[in-house]
Enzyme design. Structure first.
Site, PDB file in Angstrom:
ATOM      1  N   ARG A  58      49.512 -72.001   5.820  1.00  0.00           N
ATOM      2  CA  ARG A  58      49.065 -71.126   6.896  1.00  0.00           C
ATOM      3  C   ARG A  58      47.923 -71.765   7.683  1.00  0.00           C
ATOM      4  NH1 ARG A  58      47.841 -65.604   5.551  1.00  0.00           N
ATOM      5  NH2 ARG A  58      48.161 -65.467   7.779  1.00  0.00           N
ATOM      6  N   HIS A 108      38.915 -59.847   6.783  1.00  0.00           N
ATOM      7  CA  HIS A 108      39.780 -60.311   5.695  1.00  0.00           C
ATOM      8  C   HIS A 108      39.581 -61.802   5.390  1.00  0.00           C
ATOM      9  CE1 HIS A 108      42.835 -56.760   6.233  1.00  0.00           C
ATOM     10  NE2 HIS A 108      41.685 -56.382   5.712  1.00  0.00           N
ATOM     11  N   CYS A 138      27.112 -75.942  -6.267  1.00  0.00           N
ATOM     12  CA  CYS A 138      26.875 -75.808  -7.715  1.00  0.00           C
ATOM     13  C   CYS A 138      27.754 -76.745  -8.541  1.00  0.00           C
ATOM     14  CB  CYS A 138      27.079 -74.366  -8.165  1.00  0.00           C
ATOM     15  SG  CYS A 138      28.811 -73.872  -8.268  1.00  0.00           S
ATOM     16  N   GLY A 174      47.930 -54.869  17.901  1.00  0.00           N
ATOM     17  CA  GLY A 174      48.801 -55.682  17.051  1.00  0.00           C
ATOM     18  C   GLY A 174      48.585 -55.492  15.572  1.00  0.00           C
ATOM     19  N   SER A 176      49.728 -52.871  12.185  1.00  0.00           N
ATOM     20  CA  SER A 176      50.696 -51.843  11.817  1.00  0.00           C
ATOM     21  C   SER A 176      50.053 -50.604  11.199  1.00  0.00           C
ATOM     22  CB  SER A 176      51.728 -52.426  10.846  1.00  0.00           C
ATOM     23  OG  SER A 176      51.090 -52.856   9.665  1.00  0.00           O
TER      24      SER A 176
HETATM   25  N1  APR Z   1      52.103 -57.857  20.698  1.00  0.00           N
HETATM   26  C1  APR Z   1      51.571 -56.728  20.167  1.00  0.00           C
HETATM   27  N2  APR Z   1      51.875 -56.275  18.951  1.00  0.00           N
HETATM   28  C2  APR Z   1      52.766 -56.989  18.229  1.00  0.00           C
HETATM   29  C3  APR Z   1      53.368 -58.172  18.715  1.00  0.00           C
HETATM   30  C4  APR Z   1      52.998 -58.609  20.019  1.00  0.00           C
HETATM   31  N3  APR Z   1      53.511 -59.709  20.557  1.00  0.00           N
HETATM   32  N4  APR Z   1      54.215 -58.637  17.761  1.00  0.00           N
HETATM   33  C5  APR Z   1      54.141 -57.793  16.729  1.00  0.00           C
HETATM   34  N5  APR Z   1      53.269 -56.775  17.001  1.00  0.00           N
HETATM   35  C6  APR Z   1      52.843 -55.642  16.170  1.00  0.00           C
HETATM   36  C7  APR Z   1      53.927 -55.061  15.298  1.00  0.00           C
HETATM   37  O1  APR Z   1      54.632 -54.061  16.000  1.00  0.00           O
HETATM   38  C8  APR Z   1      53.110 -54.509  14.123  1.00  0.00           C
HETATM   39  O2  APR Z   1      52.726 -53.178  14.367  1.00  0.00           O
HETATM   40  O3  APR Z   1      51.870 -56.136  15.286  1.00  0.00           O
HETATM   41  C9  APR Z   1      51.865 -55.384  14.089  1.00  0.00           C
HETATM   42  C10 APR Z   1      51.785 -56.358  12.919  1.00  0.00           C
HETATM   43  O4  APR Z   1      51.666 -55.637  11.728  1.00  0.00           O
HETATM   44  P1  APR Z   1      51.474 -56.373  10.298  1.00  0.00           P
HETATM   45  O5  APR Z   1      52.459 -57.473  10.173  1.00  0.00           O
HETATM   46  O6  APR Z   1      51.480 -55.335   9.265  1.00  0.00           O
HETATM   47  O7  APR Z   1      50.030 -57.058  10.427  1.00  0.00           O
HETATM   48  P2  APR Z   1      48.582 -56.427  10.217  1.00  0.00           P
HETATM   49  O8  APR Z   1      48.550 -54.996  10.632  1.00  0.00           O
HETATM   50  O9  APR Z   1      47.614 -57.354  10.852  1.00  0.00           O
HETATM   51  O10 APR Z   1      48.423 -56.506   8.651  1.00  0.00           O
HETATM   52  C11 APR Z   1      47.219 -56.055   8.070  1.00  0.00           C
HETATM   53  O11 APR Z   1      47.927 -56.819   5.939  1.00  0.00           O
HETATM   54  O12 APR Z   1      48.711 -58.178   4.238  1.00  0.00           O
HETATM   55  C12 APR Z   1      47.838 -57.977   5.168  1.00  0.00           C
HETATM   56  O13 APR Z   1      45.777 -58.973   4.922  1.00  0.00           O
HETATM   57  C13 APR Z   1      46.928 -58.975   5.736  1.00  0.00           C
HETATM   58  O14 APR Z   1      45.351 -58.681   7.526  1.00  0.00           O
HETATM   59  C14 APR Z   1      46.668 -58.361   7.093  1.00  0.00           C
HETATM   60  C15 APR Z   1      46.869 -56.872   6.861  1.00  0.00           C
END
Ligand code: APR
Length: 232
Positions: A58, A108, A138, A174, A176
């Protein structure tokens, strides 16, 4: 009237158009890897090589990625808005910094940082970390990725809560809305009367809690919103 105090929370969706995979979208990282195998302290204790390899991959990917219009627009807002703009990200990439943001709260953790599991020292992570690398302070062979794993406490919570308690506008971009405490920030912002806006491709789990939803790609929605705010 003084300029509004803005708190922005970003998630993996803001970096999707820069080529970095999200977690929970179709084919996302958590469809390819089990959280229990790569993103918990227990996983690191059991199989450090697997975990370090996952974050090395990553880190290499993030290193090669470039910021998109959404990252750049947020940096422009931070530089030009008269009131405070607190940027909190769940992302471990450095695309906000590459986009020009000076002050980014990585709740995070960050791929660019290594952490000593023995003395909590932090130093810049090499592109490829080695299991059991020595801490430069250390000397313990206890280097780990500086990532907040499931079951660990997110960083900078006091500072984030302070900003939320003074927010006039809260925007989630962006993300979820699945992972707490970040998913609960909208409620904290509502509690103090902030206007809440969600900008997501698909509505998040907590979409119903926002005053306004702006669907679409972050590279479209975020620059438009920033221009509106800067226009006053
Ligand atoms: N523009 C806007 N939103 C987008 C796009 C885009 N181009 N592409 C995807 N998305 C949205 C999706 O619809 C979704 O709601 O981004 C979101 C991504 O969600 P996740 O994959 O769940 O990511 P996130 O919410 O950042 O996850 C939170 O979970 O496991 C972990 O620690 C990790 O920080 C992360 C946390």
């Amino acid at each position: 009237m003084s300029a509004p105090s803005i708190v922005i929370l970003t998630g993996a969706g803001i970096s999707a158009e820069s080529g970095l995979g999200t977690f929970r979208d179709e084919g996302g990282l958590w469809a390819q890897h089990r959280i229990e195998d790569v993103a918990t302290p227990e996983a690191f204790a059991r199989n450090p090589q697997l975990v370090v390899d996952f974050y090395n991959a990553r880190r290499t990917q993030a290193h090669a990625a470039t910021p998109n219009a959404a990252h750049v627009a947020i940096a422009r807002l931070q530089a030009n808005h008269a009131g405070p703009v607190t940027l909190v990200t769940q992302n471990v990439d450095d695309l906000h910094e590459k986009g020009g943001s000076q002050d980014v709260i990585h709740m995070h953790g960050a791929l660019t940082s290594a952490l000593c599991a023995t003395c909590d020292n932090r130093w810049p992570a090499p592109l490829t970390m080695a299991v059991g690398a020595a801490c430069p302070r250390c000397n313990a062979p206890a280097a780990r990725p500086d990532i907040v794993w499931f079951g660990e406490i997110p960083y900078h919570m006091e500072r984030i809560e302070r900003a939320l308690s003074a927010a006039d506008i809260f925007v989630a971009i962006g993300t979820s809305g699945n992972v707490y405490p970040a998913a609960g920030f909208v409620q904290m912002a509502r509690h103090v009367g902030a206007r809440t806006i969600e900008m997501n491709l698909d509505p998040g789990e907590n979409a119903g809690l926002f005053d306004e939803t702006r669907p679409g790609k972050a590279s479209d929605t975020v620059p438009v919103w920033v221009e509106t705010v800067l226009a006053g």
